[in-house]
Design a protein around this motif. Structure first.
Motif, mmCIF file in Angstrom:
data_model
loop_
_atom_site.group_PDB
_atom_site.id
_atom_site.type_symbol
_atom_site.label_atom_id
_atom_site.label_comp_id
_atom_site.label_asym_id
_atom_site.label_seq_id
_atom_site.Cartn_x
_atom_site.Cartn_y
_atom_site.Cartn_z
ATOM 1 N N MET A 14 1.023 -0.800 0.233
ATOM 2 C CA MET A 14 0.132 0.145 0.362
ATOM 3 C C MET A 14 1.079 1.963 -0.005
ATOM 4 O O MET A 14 1.800 1.468 0.714
ATOM 5 N N ILE A 15 0.752 1.547 -0.219
ATOM 6 C CA ILE A 15 1.484 3.716 -0.925
ATOM 7 C C ILE A 15 0.250 4.908 -0.280
ATOM 8 O O ILE A 15 -0.825 4.610 -0.673
ATOM 9 N N ASP A 38 -1.611 14.225 3.591
ATOM 10 C CA ASP A 38 -1.427 16.333 3.162
ATOM 11 C C ASP A 38 -0.358 15.924 4.867
ATOM 12 O O ASP A 38 -1.124 15.977 4.924
ATOM 13 N N PRO A 39 1.038 17.249 3.953
ATOM 14 C CA PRO A 39 1.709 17.506 5.501
ATOM 15 C C PRO A 39 1.306 18.616 5.463
ATOM 16 O O PRO A 39 1.593 18.355 7.330
ATOM 17 N N VAL A 93 3.936 8.502 1.800
ATOM 18 C CA VAL A 93 4.030 10.010 1.748
ATOM 19 C C VAL A 93 3.266 10.655 1.415
ATOM 20 O O VAL A 93 1.968 10.355 1.116
ATOM 21 N N PRO A 94 3.884 11.866 0.627
ATOM 22 C CA PRO A 94 2.572 12.618 0.581
ATOM 23 C C PRO A 94 1.875 12.827 -1.231
ATOM 24 O O PRO A 94 2.812 11.938 -2.057
ATOM 25 N N TRP A 95 0.526 13.211 -1.123
ATOM 26 C CA TRP A 95 0.373 13.274 -2.323
ATOM 27 C C TRP A 95 0.671 13.515 -3.393
ATOM 28 O O TRP A 95 1.502 14.510 -3.337
ATOM 29 N N GLY A 96 0.883 12.999 -4.786
ATOM 30 C CA GLY A 96 1.038 13.551 -5.825
ATOM 31 C C GLY A 96 1.880 12.367 -6.461
ATOM 32 O O GLY A 96 3.008 11.068 -6.015
ATOM 33 N N GLU A 97 2.207 12.678 -7.801
ATOM 34 C CA GLU A 97 2.892 11.515 -8.634
ATOM 35 C C GLU A 97 4.249 11.378 -7.992
ATOM 36 O O GLU A 97 4.773 10.349 -7.870
ATOM 37 N N GLN A 98 4.842 12.515 -8.252
ATOM 38 C CA GLN A 98 6.367 12.205 -8.106
ATOM 39 C C GLN A 98 6.864 11.410 -6.553
ATOM 40 O O GLN A 98 7.949 10.275 -6.406
ATOM 41 N N HIS A 99 5.616 11.539 -5.470
ATOM 42 C CA HIS A 99 6.012 10.788 -4.083
ATOM 43 C C HIS A 99 5.176 9.146 -4.605
ATOM 44 O O HIS A 99 5.672 8.057 -3.772
#
Length: 342
Positions: free
Chosen positions: A183-184, A188-189, A223-229
């Motif tokens: 699971m990834i 939200d930081p 990880v934070p939200w987002g494609e790179q993360h």
């Protein structure tokens, strides 16, 4: 001077202006000098003043405005939610006042300032946590409050069941025969105390437990939200001594990053690794990504209808759950025979 005893005349006296000027300042009238307005608002904030209907002239009319508070403007989810909300409010001839609050400081300032102004008929909070203190500040306004897109609170809200969505995703992978499922988890930081998709996490653990799969902390990456993360998280998972045969991501953006890393590593999807997300982002179909779809724009429209009903004085339900559905595409399939049961 206490909250219950402060009058408009008191605010005017403490600010050194007339009651008429204080009223104009609190209602953001353009003819009031900025320095005077700031002084009046500072007094109102300090003493927790909320304009009464008699003082503000709101007893017999509405403002025709709705405050919409949103933490992100560039993300697809929030844009689609806002689009549906605005469309429904526009049909009802209600104007939107948009408040962008990307940081904790911005949110704090918003909730401290808004009650003193009381220049809207309702407040809509889009997909971010509202603390007990912030809920109390909103309640001081005496107007309708609605939440949409994930916030479960003491006021009417529209959202999906994140726990059920997670079960749809993970149960699909289990049905295909996967047992080593990663699971990834996205957070939200700016809202670390409230994980946006907490139900998406508990659903994962519950599905594995019911299938008799022992938990493996190495298979959960936060990880934070987002494609790179999502891409970075997938790199960590592929670096494990025994990598997962399937990956469940909290969102399609995160899943898109995972797909990119898998393919850069020379692996095949779904033959080597299956990937599933949640949302049905517009790019999900282009990526051939299996996902759990949620109707985002429709949630905004439903929240708008709640606002319209509240402003009209009609009763509304405390919660309006929106169903999700599994959309199977080419990014998921059975594990290789050699990996089955691993």
């Amino acid at each position: 001077m206490g909250l219950a005893h402060l009058s408009l005349a008191d605010v005017a006296r403490l600010a050194g202006v007339s009651p008429a000027t204080a009223s104009r300042a609190l209602n953001s009238r353009p003819e009031v000098a900025e320095a005077t307005r700031a002084r009046v608002l500072a007094v109102a904030r300090e003493h927790h003043y909320v304009a009464s209907p008699e003082a503000s002239g709101l007893a017999s009319r509405t403002t025709g405005r709705v405050a919409v508070v949103v933490p992100h403007l560039s993300r697809w989810f929030f844009g689609a939610l806002l689009e549906g909300l605005e469309a429904r409010l526009r049909r009802a001839r209600l104007d939107v006042l948009l408040y962008h609050v990307p940081t904790r400081r911005d949110r704090h300032d918003f909730f401290e300032r808004l009650p003193a102004r009381r220049k809207v008929d309702a407040v809509v909070v889009l997909a971010f946590p509202v603390s007990e203190h912030e809920q109390a500040r909103l309640a001081m306004m005496g107007v309708g409050i609605v939440a949409a897109g994930g916030q479960v609170a003491a006021f009417p809200h529209v959202c999906i069941d994140d726990h059920a969505a997670a079960r749809q995703a993970v149960d699909h992978l289990l049905f295909l025969g996967h047992r080593r499922i990663a699971m990834i988890e996205a957070v939200d930081p700016e809202s670390a105390e409230w994980r946006d998709g907490m139900g998406r996490t508990t659903g994962y653990h519950e599905a594995l437990a019911e299938a008799g799969v022992a938990p493996d902390p190495d298979l959960v990456v936060t990880v934070p939200w987002g494609e790179q993360h999502g891409a970075d998280a997938m790199s960590r998972l592929l670096g494990l001594r025994v990598p997962p045969t399937a990956v469940y991501a909290h969102s399609d953006e995160v899943a898109a990053g995972a797909l990119a890393t898998i393919r850069r590593a020379g692996l095949r999807v779904p033959q080597d690794v299956s990937v599933i997300g949640i949302d049905d982002h517009p790019v999900a179909a282009l990526l051939d990504l299996t996902t759990v779809a949620q109707p985002v724009r429709e949630q905004g429209e439903a929240a708008g209808q709640l606002v319209v009903d509240l402003v009209a004085g009609r009763q509304v339900a405390p919660a309006a759950p929106v169903p999700t559905r599994l959309v199977v595409r080419g990014s998921t399939g059975p594990p290789r025979q050699a990996d089955a049961g691993r």
